[in-house]
Design an enzyme around this catalytic site. Structure first.
Site, PDB file in Angstrom:
ATOM      1  CD  GLU A 109      65.149 -32.789 -68.989  1.00 19.30           C
ATOM      2  OE1 GLU A 109      64.027 -32.849 -69.509  1.00 19.30           O
ATOM      3  OE2 GLU A 109      65.409 -32.048 -68.012  1.00 19.30           O
ATOM      4  CD  GLU A 149      67.508 -28.127 -69.005  1.00 21.71           C
ATOM      5  OE1 GLU A 149      66.359 -28.155 -68.512  1.00 21.71           O
ATOM      6  OE2 GLU A 149      67.773 -28.512 -70.147  1.00 21.71           O
TER       7      GLU A 149
HETATM    8  C1  NOJ Z   1      63.872 -29.514 -69.576  1.00 21.95           C
HETATM    9  C2  NOJ Z   1      64.318 -29.324 -70.988  1.00 21.95           C
HETATM   10  O1  NOJ Z   1      65.613 -29.752 -71.187  1.00 21.95           O
HETATM   11  C3  NOJ Z   1      64.109 -27.927 -71.524  1.00 21.95           C
HETATM   12  O2  NOJ Z   1      64.101 -28.015 -72.897  1.00 21.95           O
HETATM   13  C4  NOJ Z   1      62.834 -27.338 -70.957  1.00 21.95           C
HETATM   14  O3  NOJ Z   1      62.513 -26.125 -71.541  1.00 21.95           O
HETATM   15  C5  NOJ Z   1      63.023 -27.169 -69.475  1.00 21.95           C
HETATM   16  N1  NOJ Z   1      63.316 -28.448 -68.867  1.00 21.95           N
HETATM   17  C6  NOJ Z   1      61.825 -26.550 -68.772  1.00 21.95           C
HETATM   18  O4  NOJ Z   1      60.719 -27.345 -68.918  1.00 21.95           O
END
Ligand code: NOJ
Length: 512
Positions: free
Chosen positions: A235, A424
């Site tokens: 991200e 994710e």
């Molecule tokens: C995006 C991130 O990659 C991760 O580190 C984070 O904990 C989750 N989303 C939830 O916010």
């Protein structure tokens, strides 16, 4: 059902009767309680359709679903199922065995930076518990463990001196995965830049491309014999946006100039990282991941539509488009006009890399409105609570399952995106421990509804070939501390005891 002839037509009914039956059919599709037996539901639908004189193909019948009314097999036998984590969020051992500090170590030592005044010094203690935690992944019937490497555990000063104990740790993690039969998927960078490199300007320094190259060279040479699945970044928009413009994550800047410099060097590093993996790892399967979300305007007014285009460019397009050879989305985003100052001749070419897959990470949607704040962007979000949304996660995010369908379609439409993996997806809800159980019904429903939309995208032609849950176990949720719990496994931090939540058991059963 698959052996049925191509269509059913139960003969002639009057138009009124047909409409009535069609309404019954819709009622079953929309309202009937989800049967635990999909075949039974399909029988009901078929019979109603038959008596309605409706023409229904077996394919349509297969597609009539209630939330959760699908099986693993519907996604295909090559579909990858996994859990995702990140080094800083789970490892702990922040200053053990020669590890150097990262920007997250520095940032979280200052309690003012974290809502709950906590830090990741111990986190889930994965550094000492990786063996049993990886067994848990297997126990949940997951194929894949996606994890990131801590750069400063391997190169304590970011470049130069290598820490053998750090190298050894990830050898053990990888070997443990292979031993229990879980595929290791490595994210090179999940936000924890070595502090030593931040002291030299971090991602705002063009040298960062060389620092990152040295690091990726090292890890691919060490682990590329056994690890074939690699993701360059996690991200980029999140760590560059939160770190350089919103100041909520380290290095805590609020500067458009720094944002633009960092964004460009991260974009160059993204492609360079891909090239290094390709050169060093035989048969590598290379991706990079993006935070993405469906953006829509508050209403049809042009000013809101324009705001939505800007936020879409910022949140979804900024980092993928240069890799695809489309350059930066300058036309829709005046915020990045300063980025050109950081570009050198030949950079347009250097920003390109053809990834084998794109990692799509989605949680919610964004409803945009024109706004005088923040300046330069002139666009903002209409928060879910203001829109009367009732299903909101602990992060304040709207539960909007259809959003994953829409954003999958949006990303699949790019020429050059050949394959997508949902790297994710998940949700934080307040969990309550009852004896040895955590009955997290809301999270189970979240997965059913989001998965249903992933399947719909797949059936509509999106080449989505995997889905990883965020996350294996509750962990350090960055500036939010430990309060939001996203895990399939509950972590009792004082004792480090793990309790599989109902959602974990749901996955175990689903993937059986
Ligand atoms: C995006 C991130 O990659 C991760 O580190 C984070 O904990 C989750 N989303 C939830 O916010």
């Amino acid at each position: 059902m698959r052996d049925q002839p191509d269509s059913f037509d139960a003969g002639l009914l009057t138009r009124g009767a047909k409409l009535k039956k069609a309404a019954e059919l819709r009622a079953i599709i929309n309202l009937a309680p989800s049967s635990s037996n999909p075949m039974h539901r399909r029988e009901m639908l078929k019979n109603t359709a038959l008596s309605a004189g409706l023409l229904v193909t077996p394919r349509q019948l297969r597609n009539f679903r209630m939330p959760g009314d699908f099986t693993k097999a519907d996604f295909g036998s090559n579909f990858k199922w996994g859990v995702a984590t990140a080094a800083y969020q789970i490892e702990g051992a922040w200053n053990e065995d020669g590890k150097g500090p990262s920007i997250w170590d520095t940032f979280s030592q200052n309690p003012k930076n974290i809502k709950t005044k906590e830090n990741g010094n111990i986190a889930c203690d994965f550094y000492h518990r990786y063996e049993s935690d990886i067994s848990l992944i297997k126990q949940l019937n997951m194929d894949v463990f996606r994890f990131s490497l801590s750069w400063s555990r391997l190169l304590p000063e970011g470049t130069g001196r290598v820490n053998p104990k750090g190298i050894g740790f990830y050898h053990q993690v990888i070997d443990r995965c292979l031993e229990v039969g879980v595929e290791p998927w490595i994210t090179c960078y999940h936000w924890d830049l070595p502090q030593a490199l931040q002291n030299k300007g971090g991602w705002t320094n063009r040298e960062s491309v060389n620092w990152f190259s040295e690091y990726v060279n090292l890890i691919t040479q060490k682990y590329g014999d056994r690890v074939k699945n690699w993701m360059v970044f996690n991200e980029p928009m999140a760590f560059v946006g939160l770190g350089y413009i919103l100041g909520l994550h380290p290095p805590g800047y609020r500067s458009i100039k720094k944002f633009n410099a960092a964004a460009h060097h991260v974009t160059l590093s993204q492609a360079e990282g891909g090239r290094i993996i390709r050169a060093n790892v035989s048969n590598a399967h290379i991706g990079t991941t993006y935070s993405c979300l469906h953006v829509e305007p508050k209403n049809e007014k042009e000013k809101h539509a324009k705001a939505a285009r800007k936020l879409d460019a910022l949140m979804n397009r900024l980092f993928i488009e240069p890799a695809l050879g489309l350059g930066y989305p300058m036309g829709d985003l005046n915020l990045i006009h300063g980025i050109e100052k950081h570009m050198q001749p030949g950079d347009d070419e250097k920003m390109k890399f053809h990834f084998d897959f794109i990692g799509l990470q989605n949680y919610t949607r964004l409803v945009a409105r024109h706004s005088l704040w923040p300046p330069v962007v002139w666009a903002n979000e209409v928060k879910p609570a203001k829109r009367g949304v009732t299903e909101i996660t602990e992060m304040g995010w709207e539960v909007y399952p259809e959003g994953i369908y829409k954003i999958l379609r949006q990303f699949a439409a790019y020429k050059g995106v050949d394959k997508i993996i949902v790297t994710e997806n998940g949700a934080a809800f307040p969990d309550v421990v009852e004896g040895e159980f955590v009955h997290d019904k809301q999270r189970v429903n979240f997965f059913k509804n989001y998965l249903e939309n992933v399947l719909r995208a797949k059936q509509d032609g999106v080449n989505v070939q995997g889905y990883f849950v965020w996350t294996l176990m509750d962990n350090f949720e960055w500036a939010e501390g430990y309060k939001p719990r996203f895990g399939l496994v509950y972590v009792d931090y004082p004792t480090q005891k793990r309790i599989i939540k109902d959602s974990g058991y749901w996955w175990q059963e689903f993937l059986k």
